[in-house]
Write a protein that holds these residues in place. Structure first.
Motif, PDB file in Angstrom:
ATOM      1  N   SER A  12      -9.906  -4.830   3.878  1.00  0.00           N
ATOM      2  CA  SER A  12      -9.655  -4.615   2.458  1.00  0.00           C
ATOM      3  C   SER A  12      -8.603  -5.622   2.002  1.00  0.00           C
ATOM      4  O   SER A  12      -7.761  -6.055   2.780  1.00  0.00           O
ATOM      5  N   PHE A  13      -8.682  -5.949   0.717  1.00  0.00           N
ATOM      6  CA  PHE A  13      -7.783  -6.960   0.168  1.00  0.00           C
ATOM      7  C   PHE A  13      -7.629  -6.668  -1.311  1.00  0.00           C
ATOM      8  O   PHE A  13      -8.620  -6.608  -2.032  1.00  0.00           O
ATOM      9  N   GLU A  14      -6.393  -6.488  -1.760  1.00  0.00           N
ATOM     10  CA  GLU A  14      -6.136  -6.157  -3.163  1.00  0.00           C
ATOM     11  C   GLU A  14      -4.947  -6.976  -3.655  1.00  0.00           C
ATOM     12  O   GLU A  14      -3.907  -7.031  -3.001  1.00  0.00           O
ATOM     13  N   ILE A  15      -5.114  -7.604  -4.801  1.00  0.00           N
ATOM     14  CA  ILE A  15      -4.046  -8.388  -5.423  1.00  0.00           C
ATOM     15  C   ILE A  15      -3.757  -7.775  -6.787  1.00  0.00           C
ATOM     16  O   ILE A  15      -4.675  -7.562  -7.580  1.00  0.00           O
ATOM     17  N   VAL A  16      -2.487  -7.482  -7.038  1.00  0.00           N
ATOM     18  CA  VAL A  16      -2.056  -6.924  -8.322  1.00  0.00           C
ATOM     19  C   VAL A  16      -0.799  -7.669  -8.781  1.00  0.00           C
ATOM     20  O   VAL A  16      -0.144  -8.343  -7.991  1.00  0.00           O
ATOM     21  N   LYS A  17      -0.475  -7.532 -10.060  1.00  0.00           N
ATOM     22  CA  LYS A  17       0.781  -8.106 -10.552  1.00  0.00           C
ATOM     23  C   LYS A  17       1.931  -7.306  -9.972  1.00  0.00           C
ATOM     24  O   LYS A  17       1.872  -6.087  -9.873  1.00  0.00           O
ATOM     25  N   SER A  18       2.984  -8.010  -9.599  1.00  0.00           N
ATOM     26  CA  SER A  18       4.146  -7.353  -9.018  1.00  0.00           C
ATOM     27  C   SER A  18       4.850  -6.523 -10.089  1.00  0.00           C
ATOM     28  O   SER A  18       5.091  -7.017 -11.198  1.00  0.00           O
ATOM     29  N   PRO A  19       5.192  -5.263  -9.781  1.00  0.00           N
ATOM     30  CA  PRO A  19       5.871  -4.437 -10.793  1.00  0.00           C
ATOM     31  C   PRO A  19       7.296  -4.914 -11.083  1.00  0.00           C
ATOM     32  O   PRO A  19       7.808  -4.699 -12.175  1.00  0.00           O
ATOM     33  N   GLU A  20       7.928  -5.603 -10.128  1.00  0.00           N
ATOM     34  CA  GLU A  20       9.306  -6.044 -10.331  1.00  0.00           C
ATOM     35  C   GLU A  20       9.392  -7.338 -11.133  1.00  0.00           C
ATOM     36  O   GLU A  20      10.281  -7.524 -11.946  1.00  0.00           O
ATOM     37  N   ASP A  21       8.461  -8.252 -10.901  1.00  0.00           N
ATOM     38  CA  ASP A  21       8.533  -9.585 -11.502  1.00  0.00           C
ATOM     39  C   ASP A  21       7.149  -9.968 -12.018  1.00  0.00           C
ATOM     40  O   ASP A  21       6.187  -9.984 -11.259  1.00  0.00           O
ATOM     41  N   ASN A  22       7.040 -10.296 -13.296  1.00  0.00           N
ATOM     42  CA  ASN A  22       5.745 -10.630 -13.893  1.00  0.00           C
ATOM     43  C   ASN A  22       5.186 -11.950 -13.375  1.00  0.00           C
ATOM     44  O   ASN A  22       3.995 -12.194 -13.463  1.00  0.00           O
ATOM     45  N   ASN A  23       6.036 -12.839 -12.854  1.00  0.00           N
ATOM     46  CA  ASN A  23       5.572 -14.131 -12.363  1.00  0.00           C
ATOM     47  C   ASN A  23       5.039 -14.059 -10.931  1.00  0.00           C
ATOM     48  O   ASN A  23       4.499 -15.035 -10.432  1.00  0.00           O
ATOM     49  N   ARG A  24       5.238 -12.955 -10.267  1.00  0.00           N
ATOM     50  CA  ARG A  24       4.808 -12.820  -8.873  1.00  0.00           C
ATOM     51  C   ARG A  24       3.616 -11.877  -8.780  1.00  0.00           C
ATOM     52  O   ARG A  24       3.392 -11.035  -9.632  1.00  0.00           O
ATOM     53  N   LEU A  25       2.867 -12.048  -7.701  1.00  0.00           N
ATOM     54  CA  LEU A  25       1.726 -11.191  -7.397  1.00  0.00           C
ATOM     55  C   LEU A  25       2.019 -10.434  -6.107  1.00  0.00           C
ATOM     56  O   LEU A  25       2.649 -10.972  -5.194  1.00  0.00           O
ATOM     57  N   ALA A  26       1.573  -9.215  -6.052  1.00  0.00           N
ATOM     58  CA  ALA A  26       1.715  -8.407  -4.828  1.00  0.00           C
ATOM     59  C   ALA A  26       0.314  -8.198  -4.259  1.00  0.00           C
ATOM     60  O   ALA A  26      -0.649  -8.021  -5.000  1.00  0.00           O
ATOM     61  N   ALA A  27       0.222  -8.231  -2.950  1.00  0.00           N
ATOM     62  CA  ALA A  27      -1.086  -8.062  -2.309  1.00  0.00           C
ATOM     63  C   ALA A  27      -0.970  -7.107  -1.145  1.00  0.00           C
ATOM     64  O   ALA A  27       0.069  -7.030  -0.469  1.00  0.00           O
ATOM     65  N   MET A  28      -2.042  -6.349  -0.932  1.00  0.00           N
ATOM     66  CA  MET A  28      -2.168  -5.463   0.213  1.00  0.00           C
ATOM     67  C   MET A  28      -3.464  -5.844   0.916  1.00  0.00           C
ATOM     68  O   MET A  28      -4.509  -5.990   0.264  1.00  0.00           O
ATOM     69  N   MET A  29      -3.356  -6.002   2.227  1.00  0.00           N
ATOM     70  CA  MET A  29      -4.524  -6.417   2.995  1.00  0.00           C
ATOM     71  C   MET A  29      -4.544  -5.611   4.289  1.00  0.00           C
ATOM     72  O   MET A  29      -3.508  -5.361   4.899  1.00  0.00           O
ATOM     73  N   GLU A  30      -5.744  -5.209   4.680  1.00  0.00           N
ATOM     74  CA  GLU A  30      -5.910  -4.557   5.975  1.00  0.00           C
ATOM     75  C   GLU A  30      -6.889  -5.403   6.784  1.00  0.00           C
ATOM     76  O   GLU A  30      -7.976  -5.722   6.319  1.00  0.00           O
ATOM     77  N   VAL A  31      -6.441  -5.754   7.971  1.00  0.00           N
ATOM     78  CA  VAL A  31      -7.253  -6.583   8.864  1.00  0.00           C
ATOM     79  C   VAL A  31      -7.381  -5.892  10.211  1.00  0.00           C
ATOM     80  O   VAL A  31      -6.571  -5.041  10.562  1.00  0.00           O
ATOM     81  N   SER A  32      -8.408  -6.255  10.947  1.00  0.00           N
ATOM     82  CA  SER A  32      -8.560  -5.786  12.321  1.00  0.00           C
ATOM     83  C   SER A  32      -9.006  -6.954  13.173  1.00  0.00           C
ATOM     84  O   SER A  32      -9.755  -7.822  12.725  1.00  0.00           O
ATOM     85  N   ALA A  33      -8.517  -6.967  14.402  1.00  0.00           N
ATOM     86  CA  ALA A  33      -8.810  -8.073  15.297  1.00  0.00           C
ATOM     87  C   ALA A  33     -10.215  -7.938  15.856  1.00  0.00           C
ATOM     88  O   ALA A  33     -10.692  -6.846  16.123  1.00  0.00           O
ATOM     89  N   ILE A  34     -10.862  -9.071  16.012  1.00  0.00           N
ATOM     90  CA  ILE A  34     -12.177  -9.100  16.661  1.00  0.00           C
ATOM     91  C   ILE A  34     -11.913  -9.190  18.138  1.00  0.00           C
ATOM     92  O   ILE A  34     -11.243 -10.086  18.610  1.00  0.00           O
ATOM     93  N   GLU A  35     -12.433  -8.253  18.877  1.00  0.00           N
ATOM     94  CA  GLU A  35     -12.208  -8.226  20.338  1.00  0.00           C
ATOM     95  C   GLU A  35     -13.271  -8.977  21.044  1.00  0.00           C
ATOM     96  O   GLU A  35     -14.378  -9.017  20.758  1.00  0.00           O
TER      97      GLU A  35
END
Length: 163
Positions: A140-163
């Motif tokens: 999963s990967f989500e990019i949103v505007k940072s709540p603290e600073d309008n010039n920055r972006l905040a992102a959340m990503m979930e990754v899993s390793a390929i075994e």
């Protein structure tokens, strides 16, 4: 065994011609029914295998037609990109290389959750590409505007390793 056959022959000889005809016809019907029941599973298996062979032949033909499309689908990851070291160190190095600030990294089993900030969404997408080339699957990967600073972006990503 011979005594049984002798008794059956004597009993058959004592029958009227019409009765012999009915017994012979009945025996012939029973024999043909047994033969049918013995061959029926083989016929069904032959039909199933013929249908499967036809399906596989058409799949093979389709794959043959698609070989040029598959040749164009190769990715552009360098062949020797896979880094050495722990998974979290690899992800941290990739974040720094893309000039992104790591906020939080949590590892749960095979999955790793990342929270980071940056100023350029393209750098974040480049990070996702590099993570995929480095042997991870981006779940999963989500990019949103940072709540603290309008010039920055905040992102959340979930990754899993390929075994």
């Amino acid at each position: 065994m011979n005594a049984l056959i002798k008794r059956l022959q004597d009993g058959f000889a004592d029958l009227q011609p019409r009765e012999r005809l009915f017994v012979s016809a009945g025996a012939l019907l029973i024999l043909s029914a047994m033969l049918y029941l013995a061959l029926l599973p083989q016929w069904q298996e032959y039909d199933e295998l013929s249908a499967q062979q036809s399906q596989l032949q058409s799949d093979l033909q389709w794959l043959h037609e698609q070989r040029e499309v598959v040749a164009r689908l190769s990715n552009s990851c360098p062949l020797s990109v896979r880094s050495k070291g722990s998974r979290t160190k690899m992800l941290t190095r990739l974040l720094r290389r893309n000039q992104l600030k790591l906020i939080d990294m949590r590892e749960a089993g095979n999955a790793i959750s990342l929270s980071f900030t940056g100023t350029d969404a393209n750098e974040m997408l480049q990070l996702a590409y590099e993570i995929a080339c480095d042997g991870f699957v981006v779940n999963s990967f989500e990019i949103v505007k940072s709540p603290e600073d309008n010039n920055r972006l905040a992102a959340m990503m979930e990754v899993s390793a390929i075994e």
